[in-house]
Design an enzyme around this catalytic site. Structure first.
Site, PDB file in Angstrom:
ATOM      1  N   TYR A  33      34.389 -25.551 121.373  1.00  0.00           N
ATOM      2  CA  TYR A  33      34.490 -24.369 122.227  1.00  0.00           C
ATOM      3  C   TYR A  33      35.850 -23.725 122.111  1.00  0.00           C
ATOM      4  CZ  TYR A  33      37.381 -26.748 125.728  1.00  0.00           C
ATOM      5  OH  TYR A  33      38.403 -27.380 126.368  1.00  0.00           O
ATOM      6  N   ARG A  52      41.111 -20.985 115.276  1.00  0.00           N
ATOM      7  CA  ARG A  52      41.003 -22.397 115.710  1.00  0.00           C
ATOM      8  C   ARG A  52      39.541 -22.812 115.821  1.00  0.00           C
ATOM      9  NH1 ARG A  52      43.904 -24.219 121.193  1.00  0.00           N
ATOM     10  NH2 ARG A  52      42.236 -22.944 122.077  1.00  0.00           N
ATOM     11  N   ARG A 100      16.286 -36.110 118.960  1.00  0.00           N
ATOM     12  CA  ARG A 100      17.504 -36.899 119.170  1.00  0.00           C
ATOM     13  C   ARG A 100      17.634 -38.026 118.151  1.00  0.00           C
ATOM     14  NH1 ARG A 100      19.964 -41.092 121.138  1.00  0.00           N
ATOM     15  NH2 ARG A 100      21.824 -40.865 122.436  1.00  0.00           N
ATOM     16  N   HIS A 102      21.165 -39.829 115.645  1.00  0.00           N
ATOM     17  CA  HIS A 102      22.593 -39.668 115.352  1.00  0.00           C
ATOM     18  C   HIS A 102      22.895 -38.846 114.100  1.00  0.00           C
ATOM     19  CE1 HIS A 102      24.300 -43.089 118.096  1.00  0.00           C
ATOM     20  NE2 HIS A 102      23.446 -42.301 118.718  1.00  0.00           N
ATOM     21  N   LYS A 147      38.766 -28.929 119.083  1.00  0.00           N
ATOM     22  CA  LYS A 147      38.486 -28.522 120.472  1.00  0.00           C
ATOM     23  C   LYS A 147      37.013 -28.791 120.776  1.00  0.00           C
ATOM     24  CE  LYS A 147      39.775 -24.865 123.741  1.00  0.00           C
ATOM     25  NZ  LYS A 147      40.381 -25.709 124.765  1.00  0.00           N
ATOM     26  N   GLU A 180      50.013 -34.676 125.896  1.00  0.00           N
ATOM     27  CA  GLU A 180      49.738 -33.358 126.479  1.00  0.00           C
ATOM     28  C   GLU A 180      49.107 -33.573 127.846  1.00  0.00           C
ATOM     29  OE1 GLU A 180      46.647 -31.207 124.314  1.00  0.00           O
ATOM     30  OE2 GLU A 180      45.701 -33.095 123.753  1.00  0.00           O
ATOM     31  N   LEU A 205      45.749 -31.216 121.099  1.00  0.00           N
ATOM     32  CA  LEU A 205      45.143 -29.940 120.740  1.00  0.00           C
ATOM     33  C   LEU A 205      46.270 -28.949 120.460  1.00  0.00           C
ATOM     34  CD1 LEU A 205      42.467 -28.290 120.548  1.00  0.00           C
ATOM     35  CD2 LEU A 205      43.129 -27.351 122.762  1.00  0.00           C
TER      36      LEU A 205
HETATM   37  C1  LIG Z   1      43.578 -30.841 125.959  1.00  0.00           C
HETATM   38  C2  LIG Z   1      44.138 -29.470 125.913  1.00  0.00           C
HETATM   39  N1  LIG Z   1      45.369 -29.278 125.427  1.00  0.00           N
HETATM   40  C3  LIG Z   1      45.939 -28.065 125.386  1.00  0.00           C
HETATM   41  C4  LIG Z   1      45.264 -26.942 125.835  1.00  0.00           C
HETATM   42  C5  LIG Z   1      45.939 -25.595 125.778  1.00  0.00           C
HETATM   43  O1  LIG Z   1      45.388 -24.824 124.757  1.00  0.00           O
HETATM   44  P1  LIG Z   1      45.404 -23.242 124.816  1.00  0.00           P
HETATM   45  O2  LIG Z   1      46.822 -22.846 124.953  1.00  0.00           O
HETATM   46  O3  LIG Z   1      44.805 -22.832 123.530  1.00  0.00           O
HETATM   47  O4  LIG Z   1      44.599 -22.851 125.999  1.00  0.00           O
HETATM   48  C6  LIG Z   1      43.965 -27.074 126.321  1.00  0.00           C
HETATM   49  C7  LIG Z   1      43.219 -25.909 126.779  1.00  0.00           C
HETATM   50  O5  LIG Z   1      42.153 -25.991 127.321  1.00  0.00           O
HETATM   51  C8  LIG Z   1      43.380 -28.360 126.359  1.00  0.00           C
HETATM   52  O6  LIG Z   1      42.130 -28.545 126.823  1.00  0.00           O
END
Ligand SMILES: Cc1ncc(COP(=O)(O)O)c(C=O)c1O
Length: 298
Positions: A33, A52, A100, A102, A147, A180, A205
């Site tokens: 997403y 991304r 369903r 894998h 993501k 993070e 991320l």
């Molecule tokens: C785990 C994680 N890290 C960092 C971010 C920040 O990313 P962005 O600046 O692209 O929103 C997000 C955003 O949802 C996130 O879910």
């Protein structure tokens, strides 16, 4: 107001049932997403978000559901049908619908969902005074650069923090490294005044806000070092802040029992908060990052 979303080829009410029971996103979390900020009808940093998204899809071998141009047209149409001043644009792609099992299905067609929702940015008070956050053990998988819609560890850590009255949680590896937050990246200003953040490798991320803030910092002449920092380094840190599409630049003044710096948002955080608000078309919020007096000690 009824929200209209695009789901697998059709515009429908967001509250109408639309997901197939055998969608692999629903059964396995087999999807990715993006969350884009929409300010005054304009999706901000959309090219970066779409790049991304394309990367996340490639890493999971999910075919792109449309060309970038068609996706942009769908996004524009969903924004047009949901007039909101400040919103988020949610784009989700799952591997598709198949019995369903894998193994990746040979014939499934990816399912695209595009929706717009009202956004809740941090309050003026949070931006001006900063927030308190928790620490949480890093229990996620080893490909956090993708993501993916699998967010259970993030949800658990966030919920536990909220139940303790804390705004967010920072994930901590076994060796003390802070990666993070559950939905944001994290930056620290160290004792030498250097702006530090975890490098954009597989452990975090690579946030779009992180990318933009790094560029703004370099342009402002702030020394930057993309090097991880640990929980122990919080004691000597001058400043700490989160970055994210909906978090914006969010000052952090307490982590568990520790006070960061003087306990108020520091000058680098405030400068970057202003610059990022202006970059995003949120210039009206820039003043919230003005200097504040420390909270009286109780
Ligand atoms: C785990 C994680 N890290 C960092 C971010 C920040 O990313 P962005 O600046 O692209 O929103 C997000 C955003 O949802 C996130 O879910």
């Amino acid at each position: 107001m009824t929200r209209i979303a695009y789901v697998d080829g059709r515009y429908r009410r967001l509250d109408a049932p639309a997901v197939a029971a055998e969608d692999r996103g629903y059964q396995f979390g087999d999807g990715v997403y993006e969350m884009v900020k929409v300010i005054d009808g304009i999706p901000r940093d959309l090219d970066r978000h779409l790049a991304r998204l394309a990367r996340s899809l490639r890493e999971l071998a999910i075919p792109a559901p449309t060309s970038p141009a068609v996706l942009q047209a769908i996004a524009r149409e969903v924004i047009r049908r949901n007039p909101l001043r400040h919103a988020t644009l949610y784009i989700q792609v799952t591997r598709g619908i198949a019995p369903r099992a894998h193994p990746f299905p040979a014939s499934a067609r990816p399912v695209l969902t595009v929706a717009v929702r009202r956004v809740a940015f941090p309050t003026a008070e949070e931006r001006a005074r900063g927030v308190a956050v928790a620490l949480a053990p890093e229990i996620r998988w080893q490909r956090r650069d993708i993501k993916s819609i699998n967010l259970l560890p993030n949800l658990l850590a966030r919920q536990q923090a909220l139940e303790r009255g804390l705004r967010e949680a920072l994930f901590v590896e076994a060796d003390g490294t802070i990666t993070e937050a559950t939905a944001a990246n994290v930056f620290l200003v160290d004792a030498r005044g250097v702006l530090r953040t975890h490098p954009a490798d597989r452990r975090i991320l690579g946030g779009i806000t992180r990318q933009v803030v790094l560029e703004l910092a370099e342009r402002a002449g702030i020394p930057v070092d993309q090097r991880p920092f640990t929980v122990d380094e919080l004691d000597a840190a001058r400043e700490l802040f989160l970055t994210g599409t909906t978090s914006l630049v969010l000052p952090v003044v307490r982590v568990e029992g520790r006070t960061i710096g003087a306990g108020i948002p520091g000058p680098i955080t405030r400068l970057l908060g202003r610059l990022y608000a202006e970059h995003s078309g949120l210039g009206a919020l820039a003043g919230d990052y003005a200097q504040v007096a420390p909270e009286p000690k109780s």
